[in-house]
Design a protein around this motif. Structure first.
Motif, PDB file in Angstrom:
ATOM      1  N   LYS A  84     -10.632   9.882   6.122  1.00 25.03           N
ATOM      2  CA  LYS A  84     -10.873   9.258   4.816  1.00 25.03           C
ATOM      3  C   LYS A  84     -10.732   7.753   4.976  1.00 25.03           C
ATOM      4  O   LYS A  84      -9.872   7.273   5.708  1.00 25.03           O
ATOM      5  N   ILE A  85     -11.575   7.033   4.260  1.00 23.76           N
ATOM      6  CA  ILE A  85     -11.499   5.574   4.288  1.00 23.76           C
ATOM      7  C   ILE A  85     -10.641   5.128   3.112  1.00 23.76           C
ATOM      8  O   ILE A  85     -10.946   5.415   1.960  1.00 23.76           O
ATOM      9  N   VAL A  86      -9.549   4.448   3.451  1.00 23.86           N
ATOM     10  CA  VAL A  86      -8.558   4.040   2.458  1.00 23.86           C
ATOM     11  C   VAL A  86      -8.662   2.532   2.227  1.00 23.86           C
ATOM     12  O   VAL A  86      -8.660   1.756   3.181  1.00 23.86           O
ATOM     13  N   PHE A  87      -8.758   2.158   0.956  1.00 26.70           N
ATOM     14  CA  PHE A  87      -8.738   0.739   0.576  1.00 26.70           C
ATOM     15  C   PHE A  87      -7.341   0.431   0.061  1.00 26.70           C
ATOM     16  O   PHE A  87      -6.829   1.133  -0.799  1.00 26.70           O
ATOM     17  N   ILE A  88      -6.729  -0.607   0.600  1.00 30.19           N
ATOM     18  CA  ILE A  88      -5.388  -0.993   0.159  1.00 30.19           C
ATOM     19  C   ILE A  88      -5.417  -2.424  -0.359  1.00 30.19           C
ATOM     20  O   ILE A  88      -5.877  -3.339   0.333  1.00 30.19           O
ATOM     21  N   ALA A  89      -4.962  -2.579  -1.590  1.00 25.95           N
ATOM     22  CA  ALA A  89      -4.784  -3.916  -2.160  1.00 25.95           C
ATOM     23  C   ALA A  89      -3.313  -4.264  -1.933  1.00 25.95           C
ATOM     24  O   ALA A  89      -2.425  -3.738  -2.590  1.00 25.95           O
ATOM     25  N   TRP A  90      -3.077  -5.096  -0.937  1.00 22.15           N
ATOM     26  CA  TRP A  90      -1.718  -5.448  -0.516  1.00 22.15           C
ATOM     27  C   TRP A  90      -1.281  -6.687  -1.297  1.00 22.15           C
ATOM     28  O   TRP A  90      -1.886  -7.756  -1.185  1.00 22.15           O
ATOM     29  N   GLN A 118     -12.829   6.074  -0.109  1.00 21.93           N
ATOM     30  CA  GLN A 118     -12.485   7.386  -0.655  1.00 21.93           C
ATOM     31  C   GLN A 118     -11.119   7.421  -1.341  1.00 21.93           C
ATOM     32  O   GLN A 118     -10.882   8.242  -2.196  1.00 21.93           O
ATOM     33  N   ILE A 119     -10.226   6.533  -0.938  1.00 21.98           N
ATOM     34  CA  ILE A 119      -8.886   6.483  -1.526  1.00 21.98           C
ATOM     35  C   ILE A 119      -8.567   5.017  -1.768  1.00 21.98           C
ATOM     36  O   ILE A 119      -8.881   4.168  -0.937  1.00 21.98           O
ATOM     37  N   GLU A 120      -7.938   4.741  -2.918  1.00 21.28           N
ATOM     38  CA  GLU A 120      -7.518   3.362  -3.176  1.00 21.28           C
ATOM     39  C   GLU A 120      -6.026   3.346  -3.461  1.00 21.28           C
ATOM     40  O   GLU A 120      -5.519   4.171  -4.207  1.00 21.28           O
ATOM     41  N   LEU A 121      -5.332   2.403  -2.827  1.00 22.37           N
ATOM     42  CA  LEU A 121      -3.901   2.226  -3.051  1.00 22.37           C
ATOM     43  C   LEU A 121      -3.609   0.779  -3.408  1.00 22.37           C
ATOM     44  O   LEU A 121      -4.239  -0.136  -2.871  1.00 22.37           O
ATOM     45  N   GLN A 122      -2.660   0.604  -4.306  1.00 22.26           N
ATOM     46  CA  GLN A 122      -2.142  -0.723  -4.633  1.00 22.26           C
ATOM     47  C   GLN A 122      -0.725  -0.720  -4.070  1.00 22.26           C
ATOM     48  O   GLN A 122       0.067   0.164  -4.408  1.00 22.26           O
ATOM     49  N   ALA A 123      -0.396  -1.660  -3.199  1.00 21.68           N
ATOM     50  CA  ALA A 123       0.921  -1.643  -2.565  1.00 21.68           C
ATOM     51  C   ALA A 123       1.607  -3.001  -2.670  1.00 21.68           C
ATOM     52  O   ALA A 123       0.994  -4.031  -2.418  1.00 21.68           O
ATOM     53  N   THR A 124       2.889  -2.967  -3.057  1.00 25.34           N
ATOM     54  CA  THR A 124       3.684  -4.198  -3.089  1.00 25.34           C
ATOM     55  C   THR A 124       4.714  -4.208  -1.970  1.00 25.34           C
ATOM     56  O   THR A 124       5.308  -5.219  -1.672  1.00 25.34           O
ATOM     57  N   ASP A 125       4.931  -3.039  -1.349  1.00 26.54           N
ATOM     58  CA  ASP A 125       5.773  -2.974  -0.147  1.00 26.54           C
ATOM     59  C   ASP A 125       5.292  -1.808   0.716  1.00 26.54           C
ATOM     60  O   ASP A 125       4.567  -0.942   0.238  1.00 26.54           O
TER      61      ASP A 125
END
Length: 139
Positions: A84-90, A118-125
Motif C-alpha cells: 500500500k502507498i502511504v501518504f504521511i503529513a509530518w 491508498q492510506i493517509e496519515l497525519q503525524a505529529t510524532d
C-alpha cells in the motif's frame, strides 16, 4: 501551477519520482519538502528499495514539517503479499507555526498530484505513523 490557498507549486520531479515508486517500485520512500523561497514542493530524499522503515522514520526531521510517501509491504491474513502507498503529513509539535500552516494549506492540492495514495496519515510524532498504525490501516 501554483496552489491558490498557499501559492505552492509542485515540481515535476515530485510526480515523476512518485510514479517510479508506484509503477516500478524504484524507491521505498520519498520525502518532500516545501521550498518557501521558490514557492514549490520538491523532492528532498529518496529511499532505496532495501531501506527499512527505521531509515524512513530517521529521514523525517525532528522539528520541521514534511510530506512523505512510504511503500508499505505486508502479508495479509490469507498469506497474500501486498503493498500500500502511504501518504504521511509530518507536522511535529516542535515545528514552527508558519511551517505547519503552509504544509496544512498545501496538503490537499499536493496529494491530488499524486494519484494512487491508498492510506493517509497525519503525524505529529513517530508513534502516530509507526508500522503498527500503518498495518492497522492497511486491512
Amino acid at each position: 501551477m501554483a496552489n491558490a490557498a498557499s501559492g505552492m507549486a509542485v515540481h515535476d520531479d515530485c510526480k515523476l519520482k512518485f510514479l517510479e515508486l508506484k509503477a516500478k517500485r524504484t524507491y521505498r520512500f520519498i520525502v518532500y519538502k516545501i521550498e518557501e523561497k521558490q514557492k514549490q514542493v520538491v523532492v528532498e530524499k529518496l529511499g532505496e528499495p532495501t531501506d527499512s522503515f527505521e531509515n524512513f522514520s530517521a529521514s523525517l526531521p525532528e522539528n520541521e514539517c514534511r510530506y512523505a510517501i512510504y511503500d508499505f509491504d505486508f502479508v495479509t491474513d490469507e498469506n497474500c503479499q501486498k503493498s500500500k502507498i502511504v501518504f504521511i503529513a509530518w507536522s511535529p509539535d516542535s515545528s514552527k507555526v508558519r511551517s505547519k500552516m503552509i504544509y496544512a494549506s498545501s496538503k490537499d492540492r499536493f496529494k491530488r498530484e499524486l494519484d494512487g495514495i491508498q492510506i493517509e496519515l497525519q503525524a505529529t510524532d513517530p508513534t502516530e505513523m509507526g508500522l503498527d498504525v500503518i498495518r492497522s490501516r492497511s486491512n
